[in-house]
Design a protein around this motif. Structure first.
Motif: not given
Length: 298
Positions: A167-169, A188-191, A234-235
């Motif tokens: 998911a992402a905003s 993309h950066k990952i959480i 993203l995470g």
């Protein structure tokens, strides 16, 4: 001097809290009184039950041997009280539940509030910890876990499956190139979780994606989701958490989906307690219904 059952209760509280002050809060005694009761119990048994250190009160070898017998006596006393009073229409007393913080933040508040409304004399405590709950130390009366433990004398019951997706905003997705394949994730950066603080292999979601670097990390699910809502990364998110964070959108739903499970874990001896059995049944039914309701909203 003969050992007293009241002193056994003090021993159990100190063993579980590892401090006089913590035990005092549970027993509603001042720490000095707790200390005197422990000393009296040790004198009666003619042995030291605790080793005091800067970290608190740790069980001695003798105290460790006594712990299982003390817990068995506690269960027997509870069962005896229930046998004398008979079944009640409502539950009372205090019950403490341990749970990983995803479940504790997004599922248990609604479930426990409903149980509380039906049982006004019952005190429910939720211990939200990003680690395994130690039932042997009575950190909780029962625990919700994401894997079924195989060691110890425990009752393990599967509650329900739940699902997770990337998911992402929506604000983040609006400003980046369309994410169409899993290969696009490398841009993309990952959480996610702090890698060396993942306390259960079932939580190692990113390994399924072959992702090794986590640019934004926390040991808390709620912190991860709040970082996702801020945008910029993203995470992997529980489907049941998405209704609480409207800006988040699932992505790559067909390419990536995880199924995990919640289990209810209790002491084996607790099955003799009708009170705990009834609460466990209400808790399990409530969690199943709430997961189904929230996932249906997504």
């Amino acid at each position: 001097m003969e050992p007293q059952w009241d002193d056994m209760k003090v021993f159990l509280a100190v063993a579980r809290e590892s401090s006089l002050s913590g035990a005092g809060r549970i027993l509603k005694m001042d720490p000095a009184t707790v200390g005197r009761r422990v000393a009296r119990f040790e004198t009666a048994l003619k042995t030291s039950l605790f080793v005091k250190s800067p970290q608190g009160y740790a069980l001695s070898a003798a105290g460790d041997r006594l712990l299982a017998h003390a817990e068995a006596a506690e269960l027997a006393m509870r069962a005896g009280e229930e046998a004398l009073t008979g079944p009640s229409d409502t539950l009372s007393g205090q019950i403490r539940i341990g749970a990983p913080d995803g479940c504790a933040n997004y599922i248990l508040p609604q479930v426990c509030s409903a149980i509380s409304q039906d049982n006004p004399d019952l005190d429910i405590q939720i211990v939200a910890l990003p680690r395994l709950i130690n039932l042997s130390r009575r950190e909780a009366d029962m625990a919700v876990t994401v894997s079924a433990p195989t060691a110890g004398k425990l009752l393990v019951q599967k509650i329900t499956d739940y699902h997770l997706h990337l998911a992402a905003s929506r604000y983040y997705l609006r400003d980046v190139h369309p994410i169409e394949t899993l290969e696009n994730l490398r841009d993309h950066k990952i959480i996610g979780y702090i890698p060396d603080m993942i306390f259960d292999q079932e939580l190692d979601y990113l390994s399924d994606l072959g992702i090794e670097r986590v640019q934004l990390a926390s040991n808390s699910v709620s912190v991860q989701i709040k970082m996702l809502a801020e945008g910029g990364a993203l995470g992997v998110v529980h489907d049941f958490a998405l209704p609480s964070h409207r800006p988040l959108r699932k992505i790559l739903k067909e390419a990536f989906s995880l199924t995990r499970s919640f289990y209810l874990v209790r002491h084996q001896g607790d099955q003799r307690s009708e009170r705990l059995n009834r609460f466990a049944d209400a808790l399990s039914k409530g969690i199943r219904a709430e997961v189904e309701r929230l996932e249906g909203l997504t």
